[in-house]
Design a protein around this motif. Sequence first.
Motif, PDB file in Angstrom:
ATOM      1  N   TYR A   1       0.947  -1.623   0.216  1.00  0.00           N
ATOM      2  CA  TYR A   1      -0.225   0.017   0.569  1.00  0.00           C
ATOM      3  C   TYR A   1       0.690   0.991  -0.100  1.00  0.00           C
ATOM      4  N   LEU A   2       0.429   2.394  -0.321  1.00  0.00           N
ATOM      5  CA  LEU A   2       0.642   3.935  -0.218  1.00  0.00           C
ATOM      6  C   LEU A   2       0.181   4.313   0.330  1.00  0.00           C
ATOM      7  N   GLU A   3       0.538   4.347   1.277  1.00  0.00           N
ATOM      8  CA  GLU A   3      -1.091   6.294   1.820  1.00  0.00           C
ATOM      9  C   GLU A   3       0.179   7.483   2.381  1.00  0.00           C
ATOM     10  N   VAL A   4      -0.701   8.086   2.076  1.00  0.00           N
ATOM     11  CA  VAL A   4      -0.492   9.508   2.116  1.00  0.00           C
ATOM     12  C   VAL A   4      -0.985   9.926   3.354  1.00  0.00           C
ATOM     13  N   ASN A   5       0.014  11.201   3.479  1.00  0.00           N
ATOM     14  CA  ASN A   5       0.273  12.157   4.914  1.00  0.00           C
ATOM     15  C   ASN A   5       0.016  11.074   6.397  1.00  0.00           C
ATOM     16  N   ALA A   6       1.107  10.114   6.538  1.00  0.00           N
ATOM     17  CA  ALA A   6       0.605   8.529   7.765  1.00  0.00           C
ATOM     18  C   ALA A   6       0.863  10.500   8.578  1.00  0.00           C
ATOM     19  N   VAL A   7      -0.300   9.225   9.819  1.00  0.00           N
ATOM     20  CA  VAL A   7      -0.726  10.319  11.155  1.00  0.00           C
ATOM     21  C   VAL A   7       0.711   9.653  11.934  1.00  0.00           C
ATOM     22  N   PRO A   8       1.436  10.172  12.461  1.00  0.00           N
ATOM     23  CA  PRO A   8       1.930   9.475  13.628  1.00  0.00           C
ATOM     24  C   PRO A   8       1.005   8.804  15.098  1.00  0.00           C
ATOM     25  N   ALA A   9       2.400   7.459  15.464  1.00  0.00           N
ATOM     26  CA  ALA A   9       1.248   7.165  16.372  1.00  0.00           C
ATOM     27  C   ALA A   9       0.408   8.316  18.104  1.00  0.00           C
ATOM     28  N   PRO A  10      -0.177   7.882  18.662  1.00  0.00           N
ATOM     29  CA  PRO A  10      -0.175   9.162  19.791  1.00  0.00           C
ATOM     30  C   PRO A  10       1.088   8.915  20.630  1.00  0.00           C
ATOM     31  N   PRO A  11       0.936   9.789  21.314  1.00  0.00           N
ATOM     32  CA  PRO A  11       2.625   9.306  23.030  1.00  0.00           C
ATOM     33  C   PRO A  11       1.773   8.675  23.996  1.00  0.00           C
ATOM     34  N   ASP A  12       2.649   8.283  24.447  1.00  0.00           N
ATOM     35  CA  ASP A  12       2.401   6.923  25.496  1.00  0.00           C
ATOM     36  C   ASP A  12       1.500   8.668  26.540  1.00  0.00           C
ATOM     37  N   GLY A  13       0.294   8.179  27.179  1.00  0.00           N
ATOM     38  CA  GLY A  13      -0.287   9.193  27.913  1.00  0.00           C
ATOM     39  C   GLY A  13      -1.476  10.377  27.045  1.00  0.00           C
ATOM     40  N   GLY A  14      -1.228  10.305  25.650  1.00  0.00           N
ATOM     41  CA  GLY A  14      -1.747  11.743  24.990  1.00  0.00           C
ATOM     42  C   GLY A  14      -2.293  11.108  23.869  1.00  0.00           C
ATOM     43  N   THR A  15      -3.000  11.682  23.050  1.00  0.00           N
ATOM     44  CA  THR A  15      -3.511  11.547  21.517  1.00  0.00           C
ATOM     45  C   THR A  15      -4.231  12.078  20.577  1.00  0.00           C
ATOM     46  N   VAL A  16      -4.261  11.974  19.050  1.00  0.00           N
ATOM     47  CA  VAL A  16      -3.946  12.816  18.451  1.00  0.00           C
ATOM     48  C   VAL A  16      -5.504  13.006  17.875  1.00  0.00           C
ATOM     49  N   THR A  17      -5.685  14.516  18.151  1.00  0.00           N
ATOM     50  CA  THR A  17      -7.267  14.763  17.259  1.00  0.00           C
ATOM     51  C   THR A  17      -7.322  15.486  15.668  1.00  0.00           C
ATOM     52  N   GLY A  18      -8.112  15.805  15.136  1.00  0.00           N
ATOM     53  CA  GLY A  18      -8.349  16.398  13.990  1.00  0.00           C
ATOM     54  C   GLY A  18      -8.088  15.198  12.738  1.00  0.00           C
ATOM     55  N   ASP A  19      -7.535  15.495  11.650  1.00  0.00           N
ATOM     56  CA  ASP A  19      -7.743  14.211  10.558  1.00  0.00           C
ATOM     57  C   ASP A  19      -6.932  13.531  10.704  1.00  0.00           C
ATOM     58  N   THR A  20      -7.650  12.419  11.416  1.00  0.00           N
ATOM     59  CA  THR A  20      -6.629  11.147  11.645  1.00  0.00           C
ATOM     60  C   THR A  20      -6.587  10.291  10.764  1.00  0.00           C
ATOM     61  N   ALA A  21      -7.657  10.185   9.928  1.00  0.00           N
ATOM     62  CA  ALA A  21      -8.211   8.760   9.458  1.00  0.00           C
ATOM     63  C   ALA A  21      -7.102   8.752   8.301  1.00  0.00           C
ATOM     64  N   ARG A  22      -6.588   7.133   7.738  1.00  0.00           N
ATOM     65  CA  ARG A  22      -5.633   6.290   7.025  1.00  0.00           C
ATOM     66  C   ARG A  22      -5.996   6.804   5.681  1.00  0.00           C
ATOM     67  N   ARG A  23      -5.515   7.511   5.023  1.00  0.00           N
ATOM     68  CA  ARG A  23      -6.163   7.502   3.807  1.00  0.00           C
ATOM     69  C   ARG A  23      -4.488   6.763   2.766  1.00  0.00           C
ATOM     70  N   MET A  24      -5.290   5.480   1.989  1.00  0.00           N
ATOM     71  CA  MET A  24      -3.789   4.875   1.527  1.00  0.00           C
ATOM     72  C   MET A  24      -4.449   4.208  -0.182  1.00  0.00           C
ATOM     73  N   PHE A  25      -3.275   4.036  -1.213  1.00  0.00           N
ATOM     74  CA  PHE A  25      -3.438   3.641  -2.435  1.00  0.00           C
ATOM     75  C   PHE A  25      -3.486   1.948  -1.983  1.00  0.00           C
ATOM     76  N   ASP A  26      -4.682   0.618  -2.413  1.00  0.00           N
ATOM     77  CA  ASP A  26      -3.781  -0.441  -2.727  1.00  0.00           C
ATOM     78  C   ASP A  26      -3.205  -0.740  -3.667  1.00  0.00           C
ATOM     79  N   LEU A  27      -2.019  -0.893  -3.675  1.00  0.00           N
ATOM     80  CA  LEU A  27      -0.979  -0.829  -4.717  1.00  0.00           C
ATOM     81  C   LEU A  27      -1.654  -1.909  -5.792  1.00  0.00           C
ATOM     82  N   LEU A  28      -1.411  -3.089  -4.985  1.00  0.00           N
ATOM     83  CA  LEU A  28      -1.904  -4.338  -5.860  1.00  0.00           C
ATOM     84  C   LEU A  28      -3.157  -4.780  -6.175  1.00  0.00           C
TER      85      LEU A  28
END
Length: 253
Positions: free
Chosen positions: A224-251
């Motif tokens: 796959y080819l992911e566009v603009n990957a979001v890092p994993a949230p830090p320990d005890g923290g969170t990530v908000t906003g546009d966190t959806a993973r968007r990817m191309f299935d190459l095969l």
Amino acid sequence: MKMRLAALAALFALAAALTACSGGPQSAPAPSSLPPQSESTAPDSEVGPASEPTDKTETETKGTGESISGYKSFTIHYEDGTETAIERGVEGLTYTLEGVKVFDSIEDAGVDMYGCTVDSEDILARPFVLAELKADYTAPAGGELEVIADANDLTPLLLTDKLEAGSEPAFPALGYFSLRPKEGDAKLDSQHQAYCYIIKDGEGVTFQLGIFCDRALIDSKNLYLEVNAVPAPPDGGTVTGDTARRMFDLLGE
């Protein structure tokens, strides 16, 4: 404290990758029995792997002829109440997967080797997947009519839930960009901005990205080819906003 410092270090690495296009030629690691991961980064990218998608993570998978936004905005929240807002990619940019070809090696693909940014004999002998993409840019209100975009925002990955039991393939690695700036380019540095390109408002740009991967991933269609990957949230923290993973299935399935 050590965990907090590690999180900060990861964030600084991410910020560095977002503020300057990277991509200087270097040797990629030889195939190894490293434990399988959910994804890998380009050999010259400073952004670390993101986490495997969870039930709470929205995942969008597109195929040939479909498009994904080349822009993402999200915020990292730390357990101490501090936060960092991050933008990835270029607002107004869209990527469309035009096609994919698979070769036994990059030599069989017949591409211009100037665009190859690895020189390891081991990795060059791996199967080579050439993805053709089109980038389109529509300048947002008040935005620049000409911008620099970074193809390193597209990250090759494999999904661990599709691996056979006991399988430990080498990570897929981005190692070829057909639009690598020429030496002496007035606007881009071919050494440090090898995956960067210039795109103008209303003018599409077509390019090829080459990925080196194990034959097992091709046979299982797990690339796959992911566009603009979001890092994993830090320990005890969170990530908000546009966190959806968007990817191309190459095969494809």
